[in-house]
Design a protein around this motif. Structure first.
Motif, PDB file in Angstrom:
ATOM      1  N   TYR A  44       1.520  -6.120  -4.906  1.00 33.85           N
ATOM      2  CA  TYR A  44       2.167  -6.133  -3.594  1.00 33.85           C
ATOM      3  C   TYR A  44       3.617  -5.725  -3.780  1.00 33.85           C
ATOM      4  O   TYR A  44       4.391  -6.396  -4.461  1.00 33.85           O
ATOM      5  CB  TYR A  44       2.072  -7.545  -3.006  1.00 33.85           C
ATOM      6  N   CYS A  45       3.983  -4.602  -3.158  1.00 31.07           N
ATOM      7  CA  CYS A  45       5.343  -4.075  -3.358  1.00 31.07           C
ATOM      8  C   CYS A  45       6.343  -4.847  -2.505  1.00 31.07           C
ATOM      9  O   CYS A  45       6.116  -5.059  -1.314  1.00 31.07           O
ATOM     10  CB  CYS A  45       5.374  -2.599  -2.981  1.00 31.07           C
ATOM     11  N   PRO A  46       7.481  -5.245  -3.078  1.00 33.32           N
ATOM     12  CA  PRO A  46       8.486  -5.988  -2.301  1.00 33.32           C
ATOM     13  C   PRO A  46       9.130  -5.135  -1.215  1.00 33.32           C
ATOM     14  O   PRO A  46       9.799  -5.669  -0.333  1.00 33.32           O
ATOM     15  CB  PRO A  46       9.526  -6.387  -3.359  1.00 33.32           C
ATOM     16  N   HIS A  47       8.919  -3.844  -1.262  1.00 26.52           N
ATOM     17  CA  HIS A  47       9.519  -3.001  -0.232  1.00 26.52           C
ATOM     18  C   HIS A  47       8.739  -3.115   1.067  1.00 26.52           C
ATOM     19  O   HIS A  47       9.245  -3.614   2.063  1.00 26.52           O
ATOM     20  CB  HIS A  47       9.586  -1.540  -0.691  1.00 26.52           C
ATOM     21  N   ALA A  48       7.491  -2.670   1.062  1.00 31.18           N
ATOM     22  CA  ALA A  48       6.729  -2.665   2.317  1.00 31.18           C
ATOM     23  C   ALA A  48       5.269  -3.033   2.108  1.00 31.18           C
ATOM     24  O   ALA A  48       4.423  -2.731   2.945  1.00 31.18           O
ATOM     25  CB  ALA A  48       6.848  -1.307   2.992  1.00 31.18           C
ATOM     26  N   GLY A  49       4.974  -3.679   0.974  1.00 32.32           N
ATOM     27  CA  GLY A  49       3.637  -4.243   0.820  1.00 32.32           C
ATOM     28  C   GLY A  49       2.584  -3.323   0.253  1.00 32.32           C
ATOM     29  O   GLY A  49       1.396  -3.646   0.289  1.00 32.32           O
ATOM     30  N   ALA A  50       2.966  -2.197  -0.294  1.00 36.64           N
ATOM     31  CA  ALA A  50       1.967  -1.285  -0.875  1.00 36.64           C
ATOM     32  C   ALA A  50       1.311  -1.930  -2.102  1.00 36.64           C
ATOM     33  O   ALA A  50       1.888  -2.825  -2.711  1.00 36.64           O
ATOM     34  CB  ALA A  50       2.654   0.010  -1.298  1.00 36.64           C
ATOM     35  N   PRO A  51       0.129  -1.452  -2.469  1.00 33.05           N
ATOM     36  CA  PRO A  51      -0.488  -1.907  -3.739  1.00 33.05           C
ATOM     37  C   PRO A  51       0.240  -1.264  -4.914  1.00 33.05           C
ATOM     38  O   PRO A  51      -0.237  -0.291  -5.506  1.00 33.05           O
ATOM     39  CB  PRO A  51      -1.936  -1.433  -3.611  1.00 33.05           C
ATOM     40  N   LYS A  79       5.544   3.435 -10.693  1.00 32.88           N
ATOM     41  CA  LYS A  79       6.078   4.020  -9.462  1.00 32.88           C
ATOM     42  C   LYS A  79       5.184   3.653  -8.296  1.00 32.88           C
ATOM     43  O   LYS A  79       3.986   3.971  -8.293  1.00 32.88           O
ATOM     44  CB  LYS A  79       6.139   5.540  -9.620  1.00 32.88           C
ATOM     45  N   CYS A  80       5.741   2.977  -7.307  1.00 32.87           N
ATOM     46  CA  CYS A  80       4.941   2.542  -6.162  1.00 32.87           C
ATOM     47  C   CYS A  80       4.362   3.766  -5.438  1.00 32.87           C
ATOM     48  O   CYS A  80       5.063   4.746  -5.198  1.00 32.87           O
ATOM     49  CB  CYS A  80       5.807   1.729  -5.199  1.00 32.87           C
ATOM     50  N   PRO A  81       3.085   3.707  -5.078  1.00 40.25           N
ATOM     51  CA  PRO A  81       2.458   4.892  -4.480  1.00 40.25           C
ATOM     52  C   PRO A  81       2.969   5.224  -3.075  1.00 40.25           C
ATOM     53  O   PRO A  81       2.772   6.343  -2.609  1.00 40.25           O
ATOM     54  CB  PRO A  81       0.967   4.530  -4.446  1.00 40.25           C
ATOM     55  N   TRP A  82       3.623   4.282  -2.416  1.00 41.82           N
ATOM     56  CA  TRP A  82       4.036   4.592  -1.036  1.00 41.82           C
ATOM     57  C   TRP A  82       5.405   5.254  -0.961  1.00 41.82           C
ATOM     58  O   TRP A  82       5.575   6.294  -0.357  1.00 41.82           O
ATOM     59  CB  TRP A  82       4.035   3.312  -0.180  1.00 41.82           C
ATOM     60  N   HIS A  83       6.426   4.674  -1.525  1.00 41.56           N
ATOM     61  CA  HIS A  83       7.777   5.259  -1.405  1.00 41.56           C
ATOM     62  C   HIS A  83       8.472   5.394  -2.748  1.00 41.56           C
ATOM     63  O   HIS A  83       9.690   5.533  -2.818  1.00 41.56           O
ATOM     64  CB  HIS A  83       8.663   4.421  -0.476  1.00 41.56           C
ATOM     65  N   ALA A  84       7.672   5.300  -3.808  1.00 38.64           N
ATOM     66  CA  ALA A  84       8.162   5.653  -5.151  1.00 38.64           C
ATOM     67  C   ALA A  84       9.300   4.785  -5.677  1.00 38.64           C
ATOM     68  O   ALA A  84      10.108   5.245  -6.474  1.00 38.64           O
ATOM     69  CB  ALA A  84       8.569   7.126  -5.199  1.00 38.64           C
ATOM     70  N   TRP A  85       9.399   3.553  -5.256  1.00 33.69           N
ATOM     71  CA  TRP A  85      10.321   2.654  -5.958  1.00 33.69           C
ATOM     72  C   TRP A  85       9.849   2.561  -7.410  1.00 33.69           C
ATOM     73  O   TRP A  85       8.643   2.543  -7.688  1.00 33.69           O
ATOM     74  CB  TRP A  85      10.309   1.256  -5.325  1.00 33.69           C
ATOM     75  N   GLU A  86      10.795   2.456  -8.322  1.00 27.46           N
ATOM     76  CA  GLU A  86      10.463   2.460  -9.744  1.00 27.46           C
ATOM     77  C   GLU A  86      10.650   1.054 -10.321  1.00 27.46           C
ATOM     78  O   GLU A  86      11.762   0.526 -10.296  1.00 27.46           O
ATOM     79  CB  GLU A  86      11.371   3.448 -10.480  1.00 27.46           C
TER      80      GLU A  86
HETATM   81  S1  FES Z   1       5.948  -0.051  -0.356  1.00 26.17           S
HETATM   82 FE1  FES Z   1       6.449   0.261  -2.388  1.00 26.17          FE
HETATM   83  S2  FES Z   1       8.086   1.598  -2.346  1.00 26.17           S
HETATM   84 FE2  FES Z   1       7.670   1.264  -0.271  1.00 26.17          FE
END
Ligand code: FES
Lengths: 130, 394
Positions: A44-51, A79-86
């Protein structure tokens, strides 16, 4: 580990490999082997919840402050698949703002099995140099 | 066969084709600029005052080999301002507006409640001959040190700007080294207009020298000789109104360039002062840059922070009369959203026609915030003591 879930045989996880699974069929987690260390995070990504644990594993382009660029942390940047946070593994922190991190779960190796707990641990904040 | 044109009479060398002179068009007075507001009572620091040499004065400070060189007129001839360019009261008989130090001191210190003024002379903008521009900058600095920062500064309320030609980095660095130790100079000054964005590597030695000496870099629209890129990326707006409203976008472009070029990471002591507006355009643009910084930061790995993280440490804007809501009910909200308490400085732009009068500037803002904008932010940036308001020119 009390309240732990067996995820896999320890031999099933190669260096640089990962397993995505659900604890108790519920909580989605990613289990990684990085530098010989087995670590687990909520998927769960802290940015927007992506896997986030399903993102690519590679390196980060960094600079020493001049105009040169080089690849650092190769094989340790998720690298998060949604917005590429590293996220830097095994710590699970973003390389730009270490206070943004994946939720880390406790891991134990018991009887040759990888056991993952569902209650997050708070690792000490690492120094990230790029 | 047409008749030969009449011979040009001897001596008739100059014909004024521009119609009315700026002096005749100027109707705005200092009194009108105050818009009926009373003095703020604050020891105002005016961070943008533009003095000019009298005719022929600058040449005396140029090396002899350059003294015969004719200088371009500047003055944005291609976008004439229908209201003239200067305050009516600033026009004087023996020189251009802003050339009379005693009059400037009287206007600012006695009539406007200004306690200290940062002088930023302009230098004819970009010139195709970069050696000439470097000579003009050098002469301007010597002239300022010799006059407004010299005998005209017995009151000690004038501070100065080291003008440099950034497109001639060697000369610019030499000029910074020459004047950095002079107690009257508090910043370096460069034109807003540039053929390249200021984050380009070619300028780095200039910013490095400024940062090394702890001198902020003041960037201001300069004289507009026409040797510059079109004011918008799609060409020329037709009239002065559009030009004046749009022009500060260039500051935002420079700011983005400083960030993505890694200049702010490499020079933690560098301070940028955008001297002629653009504050109102900054926050929305930074939001745009922030949005995709993380996934795209690998393209510019020397930029290690979110764009918005650089502003408070590195960037100041001088307030401009065109900015902000007319409605006082939302003024404070706008100032809060835009982080004015950290980043905004008062500057009058005297003697320009569109002077922001300190009596009127942010009169509706919360008192503590107004004090930061009119006094404290500039005092901190330039290391000036905030002088008592009652002090008058000696
Ligand atoms: S949800 Fe992971 S970078 Fe946006």
């Amino acid at each position: 580990m009390r309240d732990g879930y067996v995820v896999c045989d320890v031999d099933a996880l190669a260096e640089g490999g990962r397993i995505i699974t659900r604890l108790g069929g519920q909580i989605s987690v990613g289990v990684f082997k990085i530098d010989g260390q087995v670590v687990a995070f909520r998927n769960y990504c802290p940015h927007a919840g992506a896997p986030a644990c399903e993102g690519t594993l590679g390196g980060a382009v960094v600079s020493d402050g001049g105009h040169e660029r080089h690849l650092a942390h190769d094989g340790r940047i998720l690298k998060c698949p949604w917005h590429a946070w590293e996220f830097l593994l095994p710590e699970g922190v973003t390389i730009t703002r270490p206070e943004y991190r994946l939720m880390r779960l406790p891991v134990a190796i018991e009887d040759g099995k990888v056991v993952v707990g569902s209650h997050p641990v708070r690792p000490p904040r690492p120094q990230v140099s790029a | 066969m047409s008749a030969a044109p009449p011979a040009r009479p001897e001596g008739a060398v100059s014909v004024d084709l521009t119609g009315l002179s700026a002096a005749a068009l100027a109707t705005k007075t200092l009194h009108a600029a105050a818009q009926g507001h009373a003095a703020s009572g604050l020891p105002v620091i005016d961070a943008a005052v533009h003095p000019r040499p009298r005719p022929g004065e600058l040449h005396r400070y140029m090396p002899k080999v350059w003294q015969q060189r004719r200088l371009p007129a500047g003055e944005r001839y291609y976008y004439p301002n229908p209201l003239g360019d200067y305050l009516k009261d600033a026009h004087v008989a023996d020189g251009p507006p802003g050339s009379d130090a005693a009059l400037t001191a009287r206007h600012l210190f006695e009539e406007c409640g200004v306690a200290q003024a940062v002088l930023a002379p302009l230098t004819l903008g970009l010139l195709p001959d970069l050696d000439l521009l470097a000579v003009i900058c050098s002469a301007t600095n010597e002239w300022l040190a010799d006059t407004w920062l010299g005998p005209h500064n017995a009151h000690g309320r004038f501070k100065g700007t080291i003008r440099v030609a950034p497109n001639h980095p060697e000369a610019a660095v030499a000029e910074i080294e020459r004047w950095a130790g002079h107690p009257g100079f508090v910043q370096i000054g460069v034109p807003m207009q540039s053929m390249q964005l200021y984050g380009s590597r070619v300028f780095h030695p200039v910013w490095e020298a400024a940062a090394h000496h702890g001198l902020p870099v003041f960037i201001h629209a300069d004289a507009e000789t026409g040797v510059e890129l079109a004011p918008t990326t799609a060409g020329y707006l037709r009239h002065f109104l559009g030009f004046a409203a749009y022009q500060p976008m260039t500051f935002i472009s420079h700011l983005a360039s400083f960030m993505v070029g890694g200049v702010l990471d490499r020079l933690p002591r560098l301070r940028l002062v955008f001297g002629d507006g653009g504050f109102d355009m900054c926050a929305p643009f930074i939001w745009r840059l922030d949005k995709d910084y993380r996934p795209m930061r690998g393209d510019m790995p020397w930029m290690m922070r979110l764009p918005s993280d650089y502003i408070a440490q590195h960037v100041r804007f001088i307030a401009h009369r065109l900015e902000g809501p007319e409605d006082p009910a939302i003024l404070n909200e706008w100032l809060a959203i835009s982080d004015a308490a950290e980043t905004l400085l008062f500057g009058s732009n005297y003697p320009a026609w569109n002077m922001l009068h300190p009596h009127a500037a942010f009169a509706g803002a919360a008192p503590a915030l107004r004090r930061r904008i009119l006094v404290d932010n500039a005092a901190a940036l330039y290391g000036l003591a905030a002088a008592p308001a009652e002090e008058t020119v000696s």
